[in-house]
Design a protein around this motif. Structure first.
Motif, PDB file in Angstrom:
ATOM      1  N   LEU A 183     -18.529  14.122 -24.331  1.00 32.35           N
ATOM      2  CA  LEU A 183     -17.314  13.455 -23.854  1.00 32.35           C
ATOM      3  C   LEU A 183     -16.068  14.277 -24.183  1.00 32.35           C
ATOM      4  CD1 LEU A 183     -18.119   9.756 -24.822  1.00 32.35           C
ATOM      5  CD2 LEU A 183     -18.185  10.768 -22.546  1.00 32.35           C
ATOM      6  N   LEU A 222     -13.241  14.116 -16.696  1.00 36.29           N
ATOM      7  CA  LEU A 222     -13.420  12.672 -16.725  1.00 36.29           C
ATOM      8  C   LEU A 222     -12.092  11.937 -16.545  1.00 36.29           C
ATOM      9  CD1 LEU A 222     -16.047  12.425 -19.605  1.00 36.29           C
ATOM     10  CD2 LEU A 222     -16.429  12.048 -17.166  1.00 36.29           C
ATOM     11  N   VAL A 257     -17.497   8.095 -16.491  1.00 35.30           N
ATOM     12  CA  VAL A 257     -18.409   8.893 -17.318  1.00 35.30           C
ATOM     13  C   VAL A 257     -19.841   8.786 -16.799  1.00 35.30           C
ATOM     14  CG1 VAL A 257     -19.462   9.085 -19.604  1.00 35.30           C
ATOM     15  CG2 VAL A 257     -17.005   8.750 -19.406  1.00 35.30           C
TER      16      VAL A 257
END
Length: 388
Positions: free
Chosen positions: A329, A336, A367
């Protein structure tokens, strides 16, 4: 099944009851993950049943967990094989009726035919009277069955050894016509016959068999079987992507409900668990775990290193952990962020205005979509490499 839950979620959201919406979304997901499918593989001795059982499970003959194969009949009683991708899918290797000492109707009872969702009747030559008897008994039970002519690659090789100019299409047509005529003699007017090689499922007509199953099976069973199926074509990989994408909206609802809990860090923890679970599910369904890539290497003959060289996502071919998700992430934050803005403008219709306002929902949706897209691209590249 989905419509019932969607209506319930919409009603809960209209009443601003996020907990109820999340509960219903989770119930739907649990049901979709736990659908059972039982497949019966039957046919005469030596027809290639066990090889087909292994192929459907993505396993090479004579490796760990494979159904036993050999020139003699190796199946003397029905044997259950769980699918390595989904334990709820069971493939049953049934003994050839010619190897047991009871009649077709007794065979049906002994093999508990009522428990299977559909049957594949296998022959490596022509379909005989015993095959026809079994098919007719299955018809009486209002269940589906499919004739599979196995070892078709051996026919093509044999014909080309005699005449190197022989066209593959000519051999396939001749075998199909021969099998059709033999079944017509046994009172099957328009039989569905599929020419298959258990050693190379992407070749010949296994994809046609899958398309037929798509039409015949209930949607929930079709989706479960699709996600466990080896990647036999680029079209199948695309179908898997669509099926996996349809689950993102349900996961997003649970994410939004987590965001409504006013406990520091709770929403973030929920989202990471959702992302972790979905990433693992995608990697397994698309055949991108280390073990599944090794099995593909065994079956295709392409080295594991060459298959892994086609992978770009850091989530494929390795163990997915919470730390890996957090690292992923962080490294993908810019992409994203851009996706979140775009998805916020066209959020999932089921969720509506109330939930669309949640940053948690938009971010999670973005995501999960990004993960699915990148893993699908890897699966496509790995498949292309595996078939040369």
């Amino acid at each position: 099944m989905a419509d019932q839950y969607e209506e319930g979620i919409k009603a809960a959201l209209q009443n601003r009851d996020l907990a109820k919406a999340a509960e219903m979304a989770q119930k739907y997901l649990d049901k979709s993950y736990n659908v059972r499918v039982n497949i019966g593989i039957t046919g005469e001795s030596g027809s290639g049943k066990s090889t087909l059982v292994n192929a459907l499970r993505g396993i090479k003959n004579k490796t760990e967990g494979a159904a036993k194969t050999g020139v003699k009949e190796t199946t003397t009683e029905r044997t259950e094989y769980p699918h390595p991708k989904n334990n709820n899918i069971r493939i049953w290797d049934l003994p050839g009726i010619g190897t047991v000492k009871f009649t077709a109707d007794k065979y049906i009872k002994e093999m508990e035919f009522e428990k299977y969702d559909f049957f594949i009747i296998v022959s490596n030559d022509r379909f005989r009277e015993n095959d026809a008897k079994l098919a007719k008994e299955i018809q009486k039970m209002n269940k589906k069955f499919y004739f599979v002519r196995s070892k078709i690659d051996q026919n093509i090789t044999s014909e080309k050894e005699e005449d190197p100019n022989t066209k593959e299409e000519k051999v396939l047509k001749e075998v199909k016509n021969y099998c059709t005529e033999e079944l017509k003699k046994l009172d099957f007017e328009s039989p569905k016959i599929f020419l298959v090689s258990g050693f190379r499922l992407p070749l010949y007509e296994f994809n046609d068999l899958w398309k037929t199953l798509e039409e015949d099976l209930p949607k929930h069973q079709r989706d479960v079987l699709l996600l466990a199926l080896p990647n036999i074509s680029l079209d199948v990989i695309e179908q898997k992507k669509e099926t996996l994408a349809s689950r993102i909206k349900w996961l997003t609802v649970t994410s939004v409900a987590g965001a409504a809990v006013l406990v520091p860090g709770f929403s973030c923890a929920v989202d990471i668990q959702i992302i972790l679970g979905f990433a693992v599910y995608c990697v397994v369904s698309l055949g991108l775990t280390h073990n599944l890539l090794q099995k593909l290497s065994d079956v295709s003959g392409v080295s594991l290193e060459d298959l892994k060289a086609e992978i770009k996502s850091p989530l494929a071919g390795t163990e997915i952990t919470k730390d890996l998700i957090i690292k992923f992430l962080a490294s993908s934050a810019t992409v994203l962020g851009e996706m979140a803005i775009e998805e916020g403008l066209r959020f999932v219709p089921i969720i509506g205005t109330l939930v669309a306002m949640s940053l948690s929902g938009v971010a999670t949706y973005s995501v999960l979509t990004y993960i699915l897209n990148s893993l699908t691209e890897d699966a496509q590249q790995v498949f292309k490499r595996s078939v040369g």
